[in-house]
Write a protein that holds these residues in place. Structure first.
Motif, PDB file in Angstrom:
ATOM      1  N   GLU A   1      -5.477  -7.726  -5.966  1.00 34.39           N
ATOM      2  CA  GLU A   1      -5.877  -7.594  -4.560  1.00 34.39           C
ATOM      3  C   GLU A   1      -7.142  -8.417  -4.310  1.00 34.39           C
ATOM      4  OE1 GLU A   1      -6.426  -3.484  -4.240  1.00 34.39           O
ATOM      5  OE2 GLU A   1      -8.456  -3.541  -4.991  1.00 34.39           O
TER       6      GLU A   1
ATOM      7  N   ALA B   1       0.830  -1.201   0.000  1.00 29.28           N
ATOM      8  CA  ALA B   1       0.000   0.000   0.000  1.00 29.28           C
ATOM      9  C   ALA B   1       0.870   1.258   0.000  1.00 29.28           C
ATOM     10  CB  ALA B   1      -0.909   0.002   1.204  1.00 29.28           C
ATOM     11  N   LEU B   2       2.083   1.165   0.473  1.00 30.19           N
ATOM     12  CA  LEU B   2       2.906   2.362   0.551  1.00 30.19           C
ATOM     13  C   LEU B   2       3.476   2.732  -0.802  1.00 30.19           C
ATOM     14  CD1 LEU B   2       4.775   1.854   3.891  1.00 30.19           C
ATOM     15  CD2 LEU B   2       2.991   3.461   3.375  1.00 30.19           C
TER      16      LEU B   2
ATOM     17  N   ARG C   1       3.095   3.716  -4.284  1.00 32.47           N
ATOM     18  CA  ARG C   1       1.995   4.211  -5.088  1.00 32.47           C
ATOM     19  C   ARG C   1       2.303   3.919  -6.543  1.00 32.47           C
ATOM     20  NH1 ARG C   1      -0.022  10.259  -4.227  1.00 32.47           N
ATOM     21  NH2 ARG C   1      -2.210   9.739  -4.245  1.00 32.47           N
TER      22      ARG C   1
END
Lengths: 362, 295
Positions: free
Chosen positions: B20, B3-4, B6
């Motif tokens: 996902e 998630a970090l 981008r």
């Protein structure tokens, strides 16, 4: 005569053969189980084990016969499904398959709903809804429909803006272009920071690993660190009684019941406090007035019930209440103050009426 | 952490979104791995199932990290690992993943194998959704066989489709469990004319046929399996309210109306009863009854 009879017999035999060939019925002891969504059939009948033991072509023939019977049954079921001609009259016959019933495990766990971001919480509180914006905007200069933002946006490329007005009250020597660039960089950085904060909050809320806060991350705030330090101090064999303290740390020993259990005053403590407490008790016992103020108690109870109901409703539906919504979300206001303001009879009569209505009256 | 990072392009974003966890999942992909000591038979089996990667020297039953790494990189949740050694000749390990961790693994030994090219018949087009048939009560009685059935269905099922062309039901995979052995046969389906609408089936042996025997198993614990079966709430079909069906097949619907003001009801207009302006003003409780001309 004989010839005719022979012919008749042969004809009958041929017809029987043809009949058998065209037969679509299959005899089975136990019915098969079908899952038409998966094109699956399960045959529970025990196969002829003895016959299949022998190797070679006989086994293959037996297997093929078994397969043929089972396939016939499955296909019969499939052809019984509602079918239609796809693509007009001449198209192929297409059957509608039902949902598959056989439960298969998923590939990944189902997605967890992420907790709302800070803005989403605020918007829900205020009752702000998203305004649907058009994707194309009319550009007067270019006289055509252009994107709202992105490649070839309406209003021209902002990086090639050749004019930057000096706003009133700004330093005339300041470089406006540099200021615009700096502000944009700051905005982007702030956005990114907020996004990461939201992510961290979601991650923390989602995982809730109990040991996680005890590992130093470098991003913990003061309260968390204090909590963690206390836990670390108490996690010794003597429950932290002989742990050295820092020079500026408060030297109070942790109370024996610093938890949720009932705490008791020490036996031999404050004599004055004990004396005053006993005298007050005697006074209350002797006076005629009741100690419990019924009106206050009732108001407090009703307030609590209202708050619970509001919390339950807030969970179910998020209406745009605006100010009313905001008011309902602060149930912790002390019951005593507002209770004393109102008429006790009115309150009692109204009973379980809506909180909003009553607030309006007050 | 995923998630970090981008994604910088739309394409990368789509790629990550595809991987996902979702409500309705993608069709499962399978990876076929050739072990360090795979022999010809096993390789042929893998080739027949579709294609395979380069040699991978791992032992799935001891160490599952390489498998999980491959699964994560290629986003495949099913795998088939082939190997061969003296103790376990012609070994095939069929397995599936949940959340990129091994869920179930079953080791099968290939006793007899007849390849696609050994059977000289016409084949059906690639990518046909096969019909699956399991014969034998052992598939329901024995827990390991039950899991094997579920695994085989998962493997060979193909994408879930809402409708199917009836003439295109050409491929059938038949699994018979007898005497501790599992016979897998693939047939091409020929639809012959019969007296009525439903065609008569004739089978022609076509594809790979395998005689398998179950060796070791590594099944997921009951609670992990139950967790993997759990479907999210959004997938349950919503009940349609206010619709009911009769025994005879008539559908009844229910409409909820507000209370009607009966004085403003629209009825048949009888011209004779129409109030004339003179009469309207003169009307003071004096009713002038008029004969209606209606039939």
């Amino acid at each position: 005569m004989a010839a005719v009879r022979v012919e008749a017999v042969l004809a009958a035999a041929e017809e029987q053969e043809a009949e058998k060939r065209r037969s679509i019925t299959v005899e089975k002891e136990l019915e098969l189980e079908y899952d038409l969504g998966n094109l699956l059939a399960v045959d529970r009948n025990p196969p002829p084990a003895a016959a299949l033991r022998g190797a070679g072509p006989r086994r293959e023939a037996l297997l093929q016969a078994l397969a043929r019977d089972n396939t016939q049954l499955l296909v019969s079921r499939l052809w019984e499904l509602p079918a239609e001609r796809a693509g007009g009259a001449g198209g192929p016959l297409v059957a509608q398959l039902p949902e598959p019933t056989f439960r298969l495990p998923r590939e990944k766990p189902p997605p967890k709903p992420r907790p709302p971001t800070r803005w989403e919480q605020f918007a829900r509180l205020k009752g702000i809804r998203r305004k649907k914006k058009t994707s194309l905007v009319w550009d007067e200069q270019a006289k055509e429909w252009r994107r709202r933002w992105g490649y070839r946006r309406a209003g021209g490329d902002p990086s090639r803006a050749w004019l930057a007005e000096v706003p009133a009250g700004a330093d005339p020597e300041e470089d406006q272009f540099a200021r615009l660039r700096r502000e944009k960089r700051e905005r982007v950085a702030r956005n990114e920071l907020n996004r990461l904060r939201n992510l961290a909050r979601a991650h923390r809320a989602g995982s809730a690993v109990p040991a996680a806060p005890l590992h130093p991350t470098g991003h913990q705030d003061r309260d968390e660190l204090r909590r963690v330090a206390r836990v670390a101090r108490v996690s010794t064999a003597s429950l932290g009684r002989f742990q050295p303290r820092l020079p500026k740390e408060s030297a109070e020993p942790p109370s024996r019941n610093s938890g949720k259990k009932r705490r008791f005053e020490p036996l031999l403590g404050n004599l004055a406090a004990e004396r005053s407490r006993q005298l007050e008790l005697l006074r209350d016992m002797g006076s005629k007035k009741p100690v419990l103020d019924i009106t206050r108690a009732v108001n407090k109870q009703l307030r609590q019930e209202e708050a619970e109901a509001a919390a339950a409703n807030k969970g179910k539906k998020q209406s745009k209440r605006g100010k009313r919504g905001r008011r309902q979300q602060r149930p912790g206001r002390s019951g005593k103050k507002s209770g004393a303001r109102r008429q006790p009879q009115q309150k009692k009569a109204a009973g379980g009426g809506t909180g909003a209505g009553r607030r309006k009256k007050a | 952490d995923r998630a970090l990072e981008r994604p910088k392009t739309k394409r990368a974003k789509r790629f990550l979104e595809k991987r996902e966890p979702k409500l309705n999942e993608n069709t499962k992909n399978a990876m076929l791995i050739k072990g360090g000591n795979a022999n010809l038979t096993v390789t042929e089996v893998l080739k027949d199932i579709v294609s395979f990667w380069t040699k991978n020297i791992t032992r799935p039953f001891e160490d599952q990290t390489t498998l999980e790494f491959f699964s994560k990189k290629s986003d495949c949740s099913l795998f088939l690992f082939g190997s061969h050694n003296k103790k376990r000749p012609n070994n095939l390990i069929i397995g599936r993943m949940f959340d990129y961790h091994v869920l179930d693994m079953i080791e099968l030994g290939v006793e007899k194998f007849v390849s696609l090219k050994d059977i000289k018949n016409s084949k059906c087009p690639e990518g046909t959704k096969p019909m699956l048939i399991f014969a034998g009560d052992v598939f329901d009685v024995n827990e390991e066989y039950r899991r094997l059935k579920s695994l085989l269905i998962d493997f060979f099922r193909g994408p879930t489709v809402p409708s199917i062309r009836l003439a295109g039901l050409e491929y059938v995979l038949h699994f018979t469990a007898v005497d501790g052995k599992i016979y897998m046969r693939s047939y091409k389906v020929l639809l012959k004319k019969s007296g009525c609408k439903i065609p008569r089936i004739e089978l022609e042996e076509m594809g790979p046929s395998l005689d398998l025997v179950m060796r070791r198993t590594h099944l997921a614990s009951d609670d992990l399996y139950k967790l993997s079966l759990k479907q999210p709430k959004g997938l349950k079909p919503k009940k349609k309210k206010n619709i009911s069906h009769d025994v005879l097949g008539t559908t009844y619907g229910r409409i909820h109306m507000q209370k009607q003001d009966l004085s403003k009801l629209q009825t048949r207009k009888m011209k004779g009863l129409k109030k004339r302006p003179a009469e309207k003003s003169a009307e003071d409780g004096v009713a002038t009854p008029k004969k209606s001309k209606s039939a």
